[in-house]
Design a protein around this motif. Structure first.
Motif, PDB file in Angstrom:
ATOM      1  N   UNK A 108       4.355  -4.913   2.716  1.00  0.00           N
ATOM      2  CA  UNK A 108       4.501  -4.291   1.397  1.00  0.00           C
ATOM      3  C   UNK A 108       5.833  -4.728   0.831  1.00  0.00           C
ATOM      4  N   UNK A 109       5.851  -5.190  -0.419  1.00  0.00           N
ATOM      5  CA  UNK A 109       7.132  -5.549  -1.034  1.00  0.00           C
ATOM      6  C   UNK A 109       7.296  -4.784  -2.350  1.00  0.00           C
ATOM      7  N   UNK A 110       8.544  -4.572  -2.733  1.00  0.00           N
ATOM      8  CA  UNK A 110       8.762  -3.929  -4.033  1.00  0.00           C
ATOM      9  C   UNK A 110       8.656  -5.005  -5.101  1.00  0.00           C
ATOM     10  N   UNK A 111       7.841  -4.756  -6.143  1.00  0.00           N
ATOM     11  CA  UNK A 111       7.663  -5.776  -7.176  1.00  0.00           C
ATOM     12  C   UNK A 111       8.558  -5.501  -8.383  1.00  0.00           C
ATOM     13  N   UNK A 112       8.359  -4.366  -8.995  1.00  0.00           N
ATOM     14  CA  UNK A 112       9.082  -4.031 -10.226  1.00  0.00           C
ATOM     15  C   UNK A 112       8.895  -2.536 -10.535  1.00  0.00           C
ATOM     16  N   UNK A 113       9.944  -1.898 -11.001  1.00  0.00           N
ATOM     17  CA  UNK A 113       9.884  -0.468 -11.346  1.00  0.00           C
ATOM     18  C   UNK A 113       9.243   0.324 -10.192  1.00  0.00           C
ATOM     19  N   UNK A 114       8.191   1.090 -10.520  1.00  0.00           N
ATOM     20  CA  UNK A 114       7.583   1.859  -9.422  1.00  0.00           C
ATOM     21  C   UNK A 114       6.355   1.153  -8.821  1.00  0.00           C
ATOM     22  N   UNK A 115       6.275  -0.157  -9.045  1.00  0.00           N
ATOM     23  CA  UNK A 115       5.102  -0.900  -8.539  1.00  0.00           C
ATOM     24  C   UNK A 115       5.469  -1.720  -7.296  1.00  0.00           C
ATOM     25  N   UNK A 116       4.664  -1.529  -6.261  1.00  0.00           N
ATOM     26  CA  UNK A 116       4.853  -2.237  -4.987  1.00  0.00           C
ATOM     27  C   UNK A 116       3.624  -3.105  -4.751  1.00  0.00           C
ATOM     28  N   UNK A 117       3.839  -4.222  -4.087  1.00  0.00           N
ATOM     29  CA  UNK A 117       2.731  -5.153  -3.898  1.00  0.00           C
ATOM     30  C   UNK A 117       2.357  -5.203  -2.420  1.00  0.00           C
ATOM     31  N   UNK A 118       1.086  -4.975  -2.146  1.00  0.00           N
ATOM     32  CA  UNK A 118       0.603  -5.040  -0.763  1.00  0.00           C
ATOM     33  C   UNK A 118       0.008  -6.431  -0.538  1.00  0.00           C
ATOM     34  N   UNK A 119       0.748  -7.262   0.177  1.00  0.00           N
ATOM     35  CA  UNK A 119       0.319  -8.664   0.379  1.00  0.00           C
ATOM     36  C   UNK A 119      -0.725  -8.722   1.490  1.00  0.00           C
ATOM     37  N   UNK A 120      -1.946  -9.020   1.072  1.00  0.00           N
ATOM     38  CA  UNK A 120      -3.060  -9.015   2.035  1.00  0.00           C
ATOM     39  C   UNK A 120      -3.516 -10.423   2.397  1.00  0.00           C
ATOM     40  N   UNK A 121      -2.689 -11.407   2.051  1.00  0.00           N
ATOM     41  CA  UNK A 121      -3.174 -12.795   2.164  1.00  0.00           C
ATOM     42  C   UNK A 121      -2.503 -13.599   3.278  1.00  0.00           C
ATOM     43  N   UNK A 122      -2.067 -12.928   4.321  1.00  0.00           N
ATOM     44  CA  UNK A 122      -1.375 -13.675   5.379  1.00  0.00           C
ATOM     45  C   UNK A 122      -2.282 -14.079   6.544  1.00  0.00           C
ATOM     46  N   UNK A 123      -3.585 -13.960   6.343  1.00  0.00           N
ATOM     47  CA  UNK A 123      -4.532 -14.387   7.382  1.00  0.00           C
ATOM     48  C   UNK A 123      -4.874 -15.869   7.256  1.00  0.00           C
ATOM     49  N   UNK A 124      -5.765 -16.344   8.128  1.00  0.00           N
ATOM     50  CA  UNK A 124      -6.057 -17.783   8.199  1.00  0.00           C
ATOM     51  C   UNK A 124      -6.538 -18.420   6.896  1.00  0.00           C
ATOM     52  N   UNK A 125      -7.245 -17.685   6.026  1.00  0.00           N
ATOM     53  CA  UNK A 125      -7.754 -18.336   4.802  1.00  0.00           C
ATOM     54  C   UNK A 125      -7.017 -17.869   3.545  1.00  0.00           C
ATOM     55  N   UNK A 126      -5.935 -17.147   3.720  1.00  0.00           N
ATOM     56  CA  UNK A 126      -5.060 -16.768   2.596  1.00  0.00           C
ATOM     57  C   UNK A 126      -5.738 -15.809   1.604  1.00  0.00           C
ATOM     58  N   UNK A 127      -6.610 -14.944   2.109  1.00  0.00           N
ATOM     59  CA  UNK A 127      -7.254 -13.952   1.238  1.00  0.00           C
ATOM     60  C   UNK A 127      -7.397 -12.632   1.983  1.00  0.00           C
TER      61      UNK A 127
END
Ligand SMILES: Cc1ncc(COP(=O)(O)O)c(C=O)c1O
Ligand SMILES: N[C@@H](CCOP(=O)(O)O)C(=O)O
Length: 549
Positions: A108-127
């Protein structure tokens, strides 16, 4: 919890001695986890749901668990040790997430203001599909090894997976199943309507058990073919069909984990402002409604959620449902000319599907919406004060009637006011145009130097709108990032080509994608006709088995 009813309004069940499943259409019930995973779709055409949604006991104490340990705790609520012993389940989970590039699997990364981004694309096919499909691939393997112990030749249980993809499920399923014994995989994608990288990711996998079929049509045609195959007694008696799409319950179940995980990540990252027990919003780019439905289950299990924000592109059947209570395959939308009409620069096909910059969500009918409809109908029925069996029966009847209208009349609704109000209490919806998608990619790049993929941008724009509503700024929003931007080079380049210093290859392209276009490819074109696909599947499985036995 008291008198047998959980805080979430469903019958209480804190431990799954042996969880059982029923079909949303009511003609199939009492199935085990293994049965629903291997069957995929119920024989009455419905989707499997658990008979009880378990409450997660002391979920708050899971805060500091690793992704793998958290996954074990969540999945154990649905999979009893009598079906998969704990050590085996742990091993399946461990192996499934060992292929991810990020240490905490879904950061999970902080994106902007109160919005955080849950990066779900770190698996073998990037999705995001990798999260569930690495697990499902290993689960299939586990069940097949167990069923085939001591068996040889034709006695072995051979699973024939048939799946439909608008790009991402296909490659994730192929990577999850390539080379696995006793499984053949047939992936149907709409010819020419997936991104070039997505097509290459699927078609450059040359394992003998992988079969790519390019269908002349759209994603919904592919999904309809898959459902027709499951409904056909002929192929079902000769081949054991399996599903990798989110119609398969295991897909949804595996995805519930990252809702808990991201919630805990937020609590760890913002200890002063966010406490366990506080509510969060989730914004989810949606097409087939599987991803957001997993969040709904996490919420039913006890996760404190203020709202789920459904983010659609211009294929907006879900957004229209939340606005009007009608679920219709775009009645007024259509083509004035061959090849479709243009609106806002978006190509519209004669079949009503718009070709957008977020192609994985170019879907007219969201298959998992049926599962939510069942829960909405169940809740409505429960207000009549009858027993639980009656409520379930009513819910299944209602769903069957809605789905029958969808099939025969192209839509249903408006649904009862109470049903829509219940849906609106938990969900809100936003429709994001292609232009808004591009603007969002551009503005996040300028503001925080982050490159969003177009599907994720649809979610982020919806999250921003949600934050701008009264009270919205006070609740943290977790926006799901469903794919790596390199999978959608066209849209990203269109958005950022004029930005100073932006270079796609240097800034976005991962090493894994370099040279993919030089590799040998294998796929077959096929017409949009389920019987033609059926014969082709039979023929290719036969060939494959000849080579093995
Ligand atoms: C990149 C991407 N984002 C979002 C979605 C939509 O997810 P769902 O179909 O679960 O609603 C998909 C396809 O499923 C996808 O591939
Ligand atoms: N967007 C999907 C479409 C299939 O959805 P699924 O989640 O039901 O498998 C894709 O990328 O293939």
């Amino acid at each position: 919890m008291s008198n047998g009813v959980a805080a979430n309004g469903f019958p209480a069940k804190t431990h799954t001695a042996s969880q059982r499943y029923l079909s949303t259409r009511g003609d199939d019930s009492g199935l085990s986890f293994e049965e629903v995973v291997l069957k995929g779709l119920a024989s009455d055409g419905g989707l499997y749901i658990p008979e009880h949604v378990p409450s997660a006991p002391q979920w708050e104490s899971w805060k500091d668990l690793s992704f793998v340990d958290l996954a074990f705790n969540v999945l154990s609520l649905y999979i009893s040790p009598s079906e998969i012993p704990d050590e085996d389940l742990k091993d399946i989970i461990r192996r499934s997430y060992s292929t991810f590039r990020a240490e905490d699997v879904t950061p999970l990364i902080h994106l902007q203001d109160n919005i955080h981004l849950l990066e779900l694309f770190h698996g073998p096919t990037f999705a995001f599909k990798d999260v569930a499909l690495q697990f499902l691939g290993n689960l299939f393997e586990y069940f097949l090894v167990r069923r085939n112990e001591g068996k040889t030749g034709r006695d072995r249980y051979h699973l024939t997976v048939v799946g439909a993809t608008s790009g991402d499920t296909g490659s994730a399923a192929i990577y999850g199943l390539r080379g696995k014994q006793d499984v053949s995989v047939f992936m149907l994608h709409p010819k020419g309507r997936v991104s070039p990288i997505q097509e290459l990711q699927m078609t450059t996998v040359l394992d003998a058990n992988v079969h790519n079929l390019a269908v002349t049509g759209n994603f919904d045609n592919c999904q309809d073919i898959v459902k027709a195959l499951f409904a056909d007694p002929d192929i079902n008696s000769t081949h054991k069909l399996g599903a990798v799409n989110s119609i398969n319950w295991a897909r949804i179940l595996a995805q519930t984990v990252y809702y808990f995980h991201s919630y805990f990540s937020l609590a760890r990252q913002q200890p002063d402002s966010f406490k366990i027990g506080d509510k969060v919003r989730f914004a989810v780019p949606s097409g087939n409604f599987g991803d957001i439905l997993a969040g709904y289950f996490a919420h039913r299990m006890g996760l404190p959620v203020d709202k789920f924000v459904i983010a659609t592109n211009e294929n907006d059947i879900l957004d229209r449902f939340w606005k009007t209570g009608r679920y219709e395959k775009n009645p007024t939308f259509g083509s004035a000319a061959e090849g479709g009409v243009e609106s806002d620069g978006v190509k519209a096909h004669e079949d009503g599907v718009k070709e957008t910059l977020s192609p994985a969500m170019d879907i007219l009918v969201s298959s998992n919406f049926e599962r939510l409809l069942w829960f909405l109908a169940y809740q409505f029925a429960s207000s009549a004060g009858m027993d639980d069996e009656w409520n379930k029966k009513q819910a299944s009847q209602e769903v069957s009637s809605w789905l029958s209208d969808l099939k025969t009349k192209g839509g249903f609704g408006p649904v009862y006011k109470d049903v829509l109000e219940t849906a609106r209490r938990t969900f809100e919806s936003e429709r994001v145009s292609d232009q808004e998608t591009l603007d969002t990619i551009r503005s996040l790049y300028k503001d925080v130097n982050y490159v969003l993929d177009p599907h994720t941008a649809v979610g982020v724009e919806a999250a921003r709108r949600s934050a701008a509503r009264p009270g919205g700024a006070d609740v943290p929003i977790i926006s799901l990032s469903t794919a790596h931007p390199a999978k959608f080079a066209g849209a990203v380049t269109l958005a950022l080509q004029d930005e100073e210093g932006f270079e796609f290859d240097a800034k976005v392209l991962p090493a894994e994608f370099v040279g993919l276009d030089k590799k040998e490819k294998r796929m077959r074109d096929v017409e949009n006709d389920w019987k033609v696909v059926r014969e082709l599947v039979k023929e290719e499985v036969e060939e494959e088995l000849k080579g093995l036995r």
